[in-house]
Design an enzyme around this catalytic site. Structure first.
Site, mmCIF file in Angstrom:
data_model
loop_
_atom_site.group_PDB
_atom_site.id
_atom_site.type_symbol
_atom_site.label_atom_id
_atom_site.label_comp_id
_atom_site.label_asym_id
_atom_site.label_seq_id
_atom_site.Cartn_x
_atom_site.Cartn_y
_atom_site.Cartn_z
ATOM 1 C CB SER A 145 10.037 -11.878 -13.807
ATOM 2 O OG SER A 145 8.653 -11.584 -13.236
ATOM 3 N NE ARG A 214 0.050 -4.051 -18.183
ATOM 4 C CZ ARG A 214 1.190 -4.326 -17.990
ATOM 5 N NH1 ARG A 214 1.529 -6.118 -17.261
ATOM 6 N NH2 ARG A 214 2.474 -3.508 -18.365
ATOM 7 C CG ASP A 313 10.592 -8.076 -6.023
ATOM 8 O OD1 ASP A 313 9.574 -8.155 -6.295
ATOM 9 O OD2 ASP A 313 11.159 -8.234 -7.630
ATOM 10 C CG HIS A 346 8.957 -7.530 -9.794
ATOM 11 N ND1 HIS A 346 9.595 -8.423 -9.744
ATOM 12 C CD2 HIS A 346 8.413 -8.121 -11.178
ATOM 13 C CE1 HIS A 346 9.928 -10.046 -10.854
ATOM 14 N NE2 HIS A 346 8.769 -9.154 -11.851
ATOM 15 C CG ASP A 347 8.075 -3.164 -13.579
ATOM 16 O OD1 ASP A 347 7.167 -4.272 -13.992
ATOM 17 O OD2 ASP A 347 6.820 -1.913 -14.272
#
Length: 369
Positions: A145, A214, A313, A346-347
């Site tokens: 990332s 967040r 992503d 993305h995770d």
């Protein structure tokens, strides 16, 4: 603070890319496995925005790390063969010098007097730490990332410092969507009245702003496919709702985001978040290639590289991974490009351990040390 955490004292003054310098600065790191006699088996991992250097458990700190299932004997990062190092980014509050650190010139926290931070500064600090360990060339440099951008800067600024590279879900420059999301995250923090122009305290903390930031992040870290699969339109039970709040949480996905925000809040310094977020937006490898991304990548010379991306992503799209792979290949590296269809977005590199282990373990398994 984990007992496993160690520190490297940076050169003083430590010059920053965009001006200014730091005195008495340091970066935190952790290690796994033994460095061989030739010092040729070192792997450096550079992290995303929020993780600490605690990527995996060890004898000094048995708590699970953020990449626990990837690092250890017989795992993808095989500590029977490699000496693995994970460095906490300069500017992060997980042990490295950051805006929350004390400025030795004033005896007060830096806060917004911290110099403007670039990912090139993160890279230079990590390089100083590695060379301080007596390692002149890494067997492999790994960037995840934001850490992938820092890794590109590391190899650009320090030619020959790594034999091979693993690029994980990253980008050679921030795209407008990623910039827009991070801009909103920063705005949410700065609009919280408790942020107080960076002068917050434990008693008066920008909790709401950090929660919104967040939540925005978590939304972009996963894919729409996963949101649909996990939550659909499932509503909360009546006893889980606020009776007197007509606009309170009604759906499970809202409650999930709130839980994530609560767990994150007060675990990361808001000013550090702002600095690292903006550093991610600023990074652009085309600065090193007369405005051309591929020319910038062409300045990085490696034996081989593994570039991994995920089709779902939205923060670091697959085409950006393809660009990195193309650029490194044109520069002469043997490149293995892996495009995964993991639904986690993305995770995925934190969740889809099976596929990432297969790709990374296979690549490292062919390295001679």
């Amino acid at each position: 603070m984990s007992d496993a955490r160690r520190y490297h004292q940076l050169s003083s003054p430590f010059a920053m890319k965009r001006g200014g310098s730091l005195a008495g600065a340091r970066v935190a790191y952790e290690t796994w496995g033994e460095l061989n006699t030739a010092r040729s088996n070192a792997i450096l991992i550079l992290t995303g925005l929020s993780p600490s250097a605690h990527a995996a458990s060890n004898a000094d700190d048995p708590s699970r790390g953020w990449w626990e299932d990837m690092i250890g004997p017989g795992k993808a990062f095989d500590t029977d063969r490699f000496h693995v190092i994970c460095i906490n980014s300069l500017g992060s509050d997980k042990g490295s010098t950051c805006p929350a650190s004390i400025d030795p010139a004033t005896g007060e926290p830096y806060r917004l007097t911290f110099p403007e931070l670039a990912l090139e500064d993160v890279a230079n600090a990590a390089h100083e730490a590695v060379t301080g360990m007596g390692i002149t060339q890494l067997a492999c440099l790994v960037g995840c990332s934001m850490g992938g951008m820092s890794a590109l800067a590391y190899m650009l600024l320090h030619p020959g410092s790594a034999r091979t590279h693993i690029s994980v879900d990253t980008a050679p420059q921030a795209q407008p969507f990623a910039i827009a999301i991070r801009s909103l995250q920063r705005e949410a923090i700065r609009l919280d009245p408790h942020w107080n122009n960076g002068q917050y305290s434990d008693a008066s903390y920008p909790e709401h702003g950090m929660s919104i930031a967040r939540k925005l992040g978590v939304i972009t870290y996963r894919s729409a496919m996963e949101w649909n699969g996990r939550f659909a339109r499932i509503r909360l039970d009546a006893d889980q709702r606020e009776e007197n709040d007509p606009f309170g949480f009604e759906f499970q996905v809202e409650s999930y985001l709130e839980g994530h925000a609560r767990r994150f809040n007060r675990t990361f310094d808001p000013n550090s978040y702002l600095y690292l977020s903006r550093a991610s937006d600023w990074f652009d490898i085309s600065e090193y290639g007369d405005g051309d991304v591929l020319k910038g990548l062409a300045r990085i010379h490696l034996q081989s590289a593994l570039v991994i991306g995920v089709s779902t992503d939205i923060l670091f799209p697959l085409e950006q991974q393809e660009t990195i792979a193309t650029g490194l290949e044109q520069a002469g590296a043997h490149v293995n490009f892996v495009a995964l269809d993991s639904p986690q977005g993305h995770d995925a590199f934190l969740v889809d351990i099976e596929n990432y282990s297969r790709a990374i373990g296979g690549f490292l398994g062919e390295l001679d040390v």
